[in-house]
Scaffold this motif. Structure first.
Motif, PDB file in Angstrom:
ATOM      1  N   PRO A  83       9.536   5.606   3.870  1.00 34.82           N
ATOM      2  CA  PRO A  83       8.001   5.569   4.185  1.00 34.82           C
ATOM      3  C   PRO A  83       7.243   6.717   3.420  1.00 34.82           C
ATOM      4  O   PRO A  83       6.089   6.629   3.187  1.00 34.82           O
ATOM      5  N   PHE A  84       7.847   7.732   2.885  1.00 35.16           N
ATOM      6  CA  PHE A  84       7.342   8.790   2.215  1.00 35.16           C
ATOM      7  C   PHE A  84       7.123   8.705   0.632  1.00 35.16           C
ATOM      8  O   PHE A  84       6.800   9.412   0.087  1.00 35.16           O
ATOM      9  N   TRP A  85       7.889   7.581   0.243  1.00 33.50           N
ATOM     10  CA  TRP A  85       8.218   7.448  -1.208  1.00 33.50           C
ATOM     11  C   TRP A  85       6.879   7.450  -1.981  1.00 33.50           C
ATOM     12  O   TRP A  85       6.809   7.993  -3.156  1.00 33.50           O
ATOM     13  N   PRO A  86       5.539   6.645  -1.523  1.00 29.26           N
ATOM     14  CA  PRO A  86       4.584   6.735  -2.112  1.00 29.26           C
ATOM     15  C   PRO A  86       3.902   7.943  -2.506  1.00 29.26           C
ATOM     16  O   PRO A  86       3.524   8.421  -3.628  1.00 29.26           O
ATOM     17  N   LEU A  87       3.978   8.974  -1.444  1.00 32.48           N
ATOM     18  CA  LEU A  87       3.711  10.426  -1.469  1.00 32.48           C
ATOM     19  C   LEU A  87       4.352  11.100  -2.472  1.00 32.48           C
ATOM     20  O   LEU A  87       3.901  11.761  -3.512  1.00 32.48           O
ATOM     21  N   TRP A  89       6.041   9.814  -5.023  1.00 34.31           N
ATOM     22  CA  TRP A  89       6.010   9.226  -6.302  1.00 34.31           C
ATOM     23  C   TRP A  89       4.685   9.914  -6.800  1.00 34.31           C
ATOM     24  O   TRP A  89       4.390  10.252  -8.058  1.00 34.31           O
ATOM     25  N   MET A  90       3.544   9.997  -6.110  1.00 30.05           N
ATOM     26  CA  MET A  90       2.444  10.594  -6.351  1.00 30.05           C
ATOM     27  C   MET A  90       2.533  12.014  -6.885  1.00 30.05           C
ATOM     28  O   MET A  90       1.964  12.665  -7.797  1.00 30.05           O
ATOM     29  N   LEU A  91       3.284  12.792  -6.163  1.00 32.60           N
ATOM     30  CA  LEU A  91       3.349  14.262  -6.549  1.00 32.60           C
ATOM     31  C   LEU A  91       4.321  14.475  -7.797  1.00 32.60           C
ATOM     32  O   LEU A  91       3.929  15.141  -8.296  1.00 32.60           O
ATOM     33  N   THR A  92       5.246  13.270  -7.965  1.00 29.28           N
ATOM     34  CA  THR A  92       5.878  13.696  -9.288  1.00 29.28           C
ATOM     35  C   THR A  92       5.267  12.924 -10.503  1.00 29.28           C
ATOM     36  O   THR A  92       5.660  13.297 -11.608  1.00 29.28           O
ATOM     37  N   ALA A  93       4.307  12.117 -10.154  1.00 23.37           N
ATOM     38  CA  ALA A  93       3.690  11.430 -11.329  1.00 23.37           C
ATOM     39  C   ALA A  93       2.932  12.312 -12.133  1.00 23.37           C
ATOM     40  O   ALA A  93       2.782  12.005 -13.274  1.00 23.37           O
ATOM     41  N   ASN A  94       2.426  13.247 -11.881  1.00 20.84           N
ATOM     42  CA  ASN A  94       1.475  13.997 -12.256  1.00 20.84           C
ATOM     43  C   ASN A  94       2.242  15.261 -13.190  1.00 20.84           C
ATOM     44  O   ASN A  94       1.746  16.382 -13.937  1.00 20.84           O
ATOM     45  N   ARG A  95       3.543  15.369 -13.101  1.00 22.24           N
ATOM     46  CA  ARG A  95       4.446  16.430 -13.921  1.00 22.24           C
ATOM     47  C   ARG A  95       4.804  15.921 -15.044  1.00 22.24           C
ATOM     48  O   ARG A  95       4.967  15.034 -15.598  1.00 22.24           O
TER      49      ARG A  95
END
Length: 95
Positions: A83-87, A89-95
Motif C-alpha cells: 500500500p505504501f509503494w506509490p509513496l 516510488w515518489m520519494l525515489t523518483a526525484n533522486r
C-alpha cells in the motif's frame, strides 16, 4: 553629531593615548567600530564552530539516506508494504 563630524573625530585620534581602561571617554565612532568588530567576530566564530558542523552532519545523513533507500525499496515485495509503494516510488523518483 553628524557622520562627517564622526569621521573627522576619527582622523584626529591619537591611538597611542587610548587606554582600554577608559573606553568610556573614547569617541563614539571608535566605540561603534569596536562593538561592530566584536559582534562580527562572535557571529563568525559561531558559524565556524556550530553551523559548519551541523551542515557536515546533514550532508552525512543525506549520503546515508541515499545509501539506505534502495535497500528499503528492494524489500517492497512484502505484502504489508505494497500500500505504501506509490509513496516510496515518489520519494525515489526525484533522486
Amino acid at each position: 553629531m553628524s557622520f562627517k563630524e564622526s569621521l573627522s573625530e576619527l582622523k584626529d585620534i591619537d591611538f597611542a593615548d587610548l587606554d582600554i581602561q577608559q573606553i568610556g571617554v573614547w569617541p563614539a565612532a571608535l566605540k561603534t567600530i569596536l562593538v561592530a568588530s566584536i559582534v562580527l567576530l562572535i557571529i563568525g566564530l559561531g558559524y565556524f564552530l556550530k553551523v559548519k558542523d551541523i551542515s557536515l552532519l546533514t550532508e552525512r545523513a543525506v549520503a546515508q539516506e541515499r545509501e539506505l533507500l534502495p535497500r528499503s525499496v528492494s524489500c517492497c515485495s512484502n505484502t504489508r508494504v505494497k500500500p505504501f509503494w506509490p509513496l516510496i516510488w515518489m520519494l525515489t523518483a526525484n533522486r
